[in-house]
Design an enzyme around this catalytic site. Structure first.
Site, PDB file in Angstrom:
ATOM      1  N   LYS A   1      -4.839   3.951   9.877  1.00 30.41           N
ATOM      2  CA  LYS A   1      -3.727   3.868   8.912  1.00 30.41           C
ATOM      3  C   LYS A   1      -4.255   3.862   7.479  1.00 30.41           C
ATOM      4  O   LYS A   1      -5.008   2.978   7.093  1.00 30.41           O
ATOM      5  CB  LYS A   1      -2.926   2.582   9.149  1.00 30.41           C
TER       6      LYS A   1
ATOM      7  N   GLU B   1     -14.490  -5.074   5.081  1.00 32.53           N
ATOM      8  CA  GLU B   1     -15.196  -4.615   3.868  1.00 32.53           C
ATOM      9  C   GLU B   1     -14.253  -4.897   2.719  1.00 32.53           C
ATOM     10  O   GLU B   1     -13.254  -4.203   2.547  1.00 32.53           O
ATOM     11  CB  GLU B   1     -15.465  -3.114   3.930  1.00 32.53           C
TER      12      GLU B   1
ATOM     13  N   CYS C   1     -15.634  -0.304  -4.617  1.00 28.82           N
ATOM     14  CA  CYS C   1     -15.912  -1.686  -4.214  1.00 28.82           C
ATOM     15  C   CYS C   1     -17.232  -2.162  -4.789  1.00 28.82           C
ATOM     16  O   CYS C   1     -17.326  -3.284  -5.279  1.00 28.82           O
ATOM     17  CB  CYS C   1     -15.918  -1.799  -2.700  1.00 28.82           C
TER      18      CYS C   1
ATOM     19  N   GLU D   1     -12.278  -9.397  -9.825  1.00 29.85           N
ATOM     20  CA  GLU D   1     -12.598  -7.981  -9.615  1.00 29.85           C
ATOM     21  C   GLU D   1     -11.574  -7.141 -10.377  1.00 29.85           C
ATOM     22  O   GLU D   1     -10.409  -7.068  -9.991  1.00 29.85           O
ATOM     23  CB  GLU D   1     -12.528  -7.633  -8.128  1.00 29.85           C
TER      24      GLU D   1
HETATM   25  P1  NAD Z   1      -5.215  -3.757  -0.043  1.00 32.16           P
HETATM   26  O1  NAD Z   1      -5.879  -4.908   0.618  1.00 32.16           O
HETATM   27  O2  NAD Z   1      -3.998  -3.991  -0.835  1.00 32.16           O
HETATM   28  O3  NAD Z   1      -4.812  -2.644   1.022  1.00 32.16           O
HETATM   29  C1  NAD Z   1      -5.741  -2.091   1.912  1.00 32.16           C
HETATM   30  C2  NAD Z   1      -5.038  -1.621   3.162  1.00 32.16           C
HETATM   31  O4  NAD Z   1      -4.493  -2.759   3.854  1.00 32.16           O
HETATM   32  C3  NAD Z   1      -3.858  -0.683   2.931  1.00 32.16           C
HETATM   33  O5  NAD Z   1      -3.889   0.319   3.927  1.00 32.16           O
HETATM   34  C4  NAD Z   1      -2.657  -1.587   3.124  1.00 32.16           C
HETATM   35  O6  NAD Z   1      -1.498  -0.883   3.516  1.00 32.16           O
HETATM   36  C5  NAD Z   1      -3.150  -2.487   4.233  1.00 32.16           C
HETATM   37  N1  NAD Z   1      -2.456  -3.760   4.363  1.00 32.16           N
HETATM   38  C6  NAD Z   1      -1.578  -4.348   3.498  1.00 32.16           C
HETATM   39  N2  NAD Z   1      -1.169  -5.529   4.002  1.00 32.16           N
HETATM   40  C7  NAD Z   1      -1.787  -5.697   5.178  1.00 32.16           C
HETATM   41  C8  NAD Z   1      -1.801  -6.735   6.150  1.00 32.16           C
HETATM   42  N3  NAD Z   1      -1.088  -7.843   6.018  1.00 32.16           N
HETATM   43  N4  NAD Z   1      -2.579  -6.578   7.243  1.00 32.16           N
HETATM   44  C9  NAD Z   1      -3.337  -5.485   7.399  1.00 32.16           C
HETATM   45  N5  NAD Z   1      -3.369  -4.467   6.518  1.00 32.16           N
HETATM   46  C10 NAD Z   1      -2.612  -4.581   5.419  1.00 32.16           C
HETATM   47  O7  NAD Z   1      -6.385  -3.095  -0.887  1.00 32.16           O
HETATM   48  P2  NAD Z   1      -6.275  -1.905  -1.930  1.00 32.16           P
HETATM   49  O8  NAD Z   1      -5.692  -2.466  -3.166  1.00 32.16           O
HETATM   50  O9  NAD Z   1      -5.668  -0.725  -1.252  1.00 32.16           O
HETATM   51  O10 NAD Z   1      -7.826  -1.560  -2.155  1.00 32.16           O
HETATM   52  C11 NAD Z   1      -8.602  -2.082  -3.172  1.00 32.16           C
HETATM   53  C12 NAD Z   1      -9.538  -3.138  -2.636  1.00 32.16           C
HETATM   54  O11 NAD Z   1     -10.360  -2.626  -1.597  1.00 32.16           O
HETATM   55  C13 NAD Z   1     -10.501  -3.632  -3.707  1.00 32.16           C
HETATM   56  O12 NAD Z   1     -10.583  -5.035  -3.654  1.00 32.16           O
HETATM   57  C14 NAD Z   1     -11.829  -3.014  -3.299  1.00 32.16           C
HETATM   58  O13 NAD Z   1     -12.970  -3.683  -3.759  1.00 32.16           O
HETATM   59  C15 NAD Z   1     -11.714  -3.025  -1.807  1.00 32.16           C
HETATM   60  N6  NAD Z   1     -12.661  -2.080  -1.216  1.00 32.16           N
HETATM   61  C16 NAD Z   1     -13.751  -2.574  -0.533  1.00 32.16           C
HETATM   62  C17 NAD Z   1     -14.690  -1.697  -0.011  1.00 32.16           C
HETATM   63  C18 NAD Z   1     -15.910  -2.206   0.739  1.00 32.16           C
HETATM   64  O14 NAD Z   1     -16.591  -1.408   1.372  1.00 32.16           O
HETATM   65  N7  NAD Z   1     -16.194  -3.489   0.693  1.00 32.16           N
HETATM   66  C19 NAD Z   1     -14.528  -0.324  -0.185  1.00 32.16           C
HETATM   67  C20 NAD Z   1     -13.418   0.127  -0.890  1.00 32.16           C
HETATM   68  C21 NAD Z   1     -12.486  -0.752  -1.398  1.00 32.16           C
END
Ligand code: NAD
Length: 479
Positions: free
Chosen positions: A169, A242, A276, A372
């Site tokens: 997803k 991650e 990230c 962040e």
């Molecule tokens: P987010 O946590 O808002 O969303 C990520 C995903 O989770 C989306 O697909 C979203 O629809 C889904 N989601 C939302 N609510 C959920 C729930 N309750 N249960 C399960 N899934 C749910 O993150 P974002 O704003 O899309 O992404 C940015 C963040 O991702 C930043 O903090 C960034 O650092 C992190 N990131 C980390 C890595 C890594 O490898 N550590 C890589 C890329 C991005």
């Protein structure tokens, strides 16, 4: 756009239960509507994965490797389409989108070369102990909006090679490239082995708490990561999280400020800072501070920001409106408490554009340093004593990456061993490869992506322990 995007469930392309618009962050125009899955369609996808997984796992592992290679070839053949859609929905410059698509193909190719090892831990006259790794079953894979395709490379290839089936997803603001990928690879795999659904940020919990999901691989923010962990607790599911980072870079007093500023500028602002493990705060020794900041200012002044679809653009827009607003709050705080010495211009719309901002006069304790930012704003903190920089770097809850920059490699090495992060780079930042493990320390996550370790994270370790003291079992146990 004339293409009609579909969900992939049980090997067939399906309409969603409803649709929702995808916005181009460079123009704020609707690109197209994407299909939104219902909870019933998610259940169908999980059921299809559950049904298809045992047979997929029984295939010889070379057949799964060959499927991975075919997927890589298909991605490479469709690089123009995938990169184009990625730029439209995510905003990144087309050249970066090409690199991302190639990176995804590279991940499939890399994992296709790996074998799931069987280790003989002991082979004595009395017993033979082997360590095997079996598939877990159904994997729920959830990705964010900054690298919609590249992050699939940490999830799909190792999960599939290990013999799992997957429900994937994407984030609701960037679903198109993932849906197109599903469509392109649908015929390569048996029905149900990979399912692609999309939501409106409302199916995550149902995926992670689903009783037929055994493993969750999630990339996203720390706050959502906590929800995923809580939701998975009931089923004691296997987890790879991650999460967010706030990588420090420590610049020592003996560097060439121009050389290091160029590298840190690139590692801080690539993908408009939405990475990230981008550099997100820089600690610079007072001896080189002014020269370093001057170099960053001139880099920021000349970097072209605009629609990623244009040819000469280095940085695209921020991906979505919520993030754009959040960054403006950080910018206001930076202006109040420090100084924005370059960039930080919120460009007249349409589009979510902010020019790369170099911020001085802040230190730990300020929101722009402690949180962040995930955008094109970079605080540069002055230090006098290296111990002060090390403790400031280690002071936060984050632990994804960190870097040390020094002409004295021995000293840099010593400092690198003291930084609390999953990856510590010396004289570089963001050097990533599918073969190099990407572990997360502290609250930046749980587990490891990439490399053989990232593959084994999609398996259940099983110990086979044969007694052979009386010779009855020994023949059967030998491999
Ligand atoms: P987010 O946590 O808002 O969303 C990520 C995903 O989770 C989306 O697909 C979203 O629809 C889904 N989601 C939302 N609510 C959920 C729930 N309750 N249960 C399960 N899934 C749910 O993150 P974002 O704003 O899309 O992404 C940015 C963040 O991702 C930043 O903090 C960034 O650092 C992190 N990131 C980390 C890595 C890594 O490898 N550590 C890589 C890329 C991005």
């Amino acid at each position: 756009m004339d293409h009609s995007f579909k969900l992939l469930i049980d090997g067939t392309l399906r309409e969603g239960s409803t649709t929702s618009p995808v916005i181009n962050p460079a123009t704020e125009q609707t690109i197209t509507l994407y299909p939104v899955a219902s909870k019933a369609q998610l259940d169908e996808a999980v059921a299809a994965a559950k049904r298809s997984q045992p047979q997929w796992a029984r295939l010889p592992s070379d057949e799964r490797s060959q499927a991975l290679v075919k997927i890589a070839e298909t991605i490479e053949k469709n690089i123009e389409r995938l990169a184009h859609i990625l730029t439209l929905e995510q905003g990144k410059p087309l050249a970066d989108a090409h690199r991302e698509v190639n990176g995804l193909a590279g991940a499939f190719r890399y994992f296709a070369t790996l074998d799931i090892p069987v280790e003989v831990r002991e082979d004595s006259p009395t017993r033979r102990v082997e360590i095997h790794h079996r598939p877990l079953g159904v994997v729920a894979a959830i990705t964010p909006w900054n690298f919609p395709l590249a992050l699939i490379g940490n999830k799909l290839p190792p999960a599939l090679l290990a013999g799992n089936a997957v429900v994937l997803k994407p984030a609701p603001t960037t679903p198109l490239s993932t849906l197109l990928l599903g469509e392109l690879i649908a015929d390569i795999l048996p029905a149900g082995v990979v399912n692609v659904i999309a939501d409106r940020n409302d199916l995550g919990d149902a995926m992670t708490s689903h009783p037929d999901v055994q493993k969750i691989t999630f990339t996203g923010s720390i706050s959502t990561g906590r929800k995923v962990m809580a939701s998975a607790a009931q089923g004691l599911k296997r987890l790879t999280l991650e999460l967010g980072g706030n990588d420090p870079a420590i610049v020592m007093d003996n560097v060439d400020p121009k050389f290091v500023a160029e590298k840190i500028f690139a590692a801080g602002f690539i993908n408009s800072g939405q990475v990230c493990c981008a550099v997100k705060r820089v600690y610079v020794h007072e001896k080189v501070y002014d020269a370093f900041v001057a170099e960053l200012r001139s880099l920021a002044a000349t970097a072209k920001v605009g629609d990623g679809a244009a040819t000469d653009v280095r940085f695209g827009p921020v991906q979505n409106k919520a993030q754009f607003s959040k960054l403006q709050t950080y910018l206001n705080a930076a202006r109040t408490d420090g100084e924005v010495v370059a960039g930080g211009e919120v460009m007249a719309g349409p589009g979510y554009f902010i020019t790369p901002a170099v911020v001085t006069g802040l230190s730990n304790g300020h929101v722009l340093v402690d949180e962040e930012q995930f955008g094109p704003l970079l605080p540069i903190v002055r230090y006098a004593d290296i111990e002060e920089a090390i403790s400031a770097a280690n002071a936060l809850q984050f632990g994804l990456g960190a870097s040390v920059w020094s002409a004295d490699e021995a000293k840099a090495y010593e400092i690198a061993t003291r930084l609390d992060a999953g990856t510590v780079w010396v004289n570089q930042h963001l050097d990533l490869a599918p073969s190099i493990p990407l572990p997360a320390a502290k609250q930046s996550g749980v587990g490891v992506a990439k490399g053989i370790e990232g593959l084994l994270a999609f398996t259940q370790m099983t110990v086979l322990n044969f007694r052979k003291a009386d010779g009855v079992n020994s023949a059967g146990a030998r491999r």
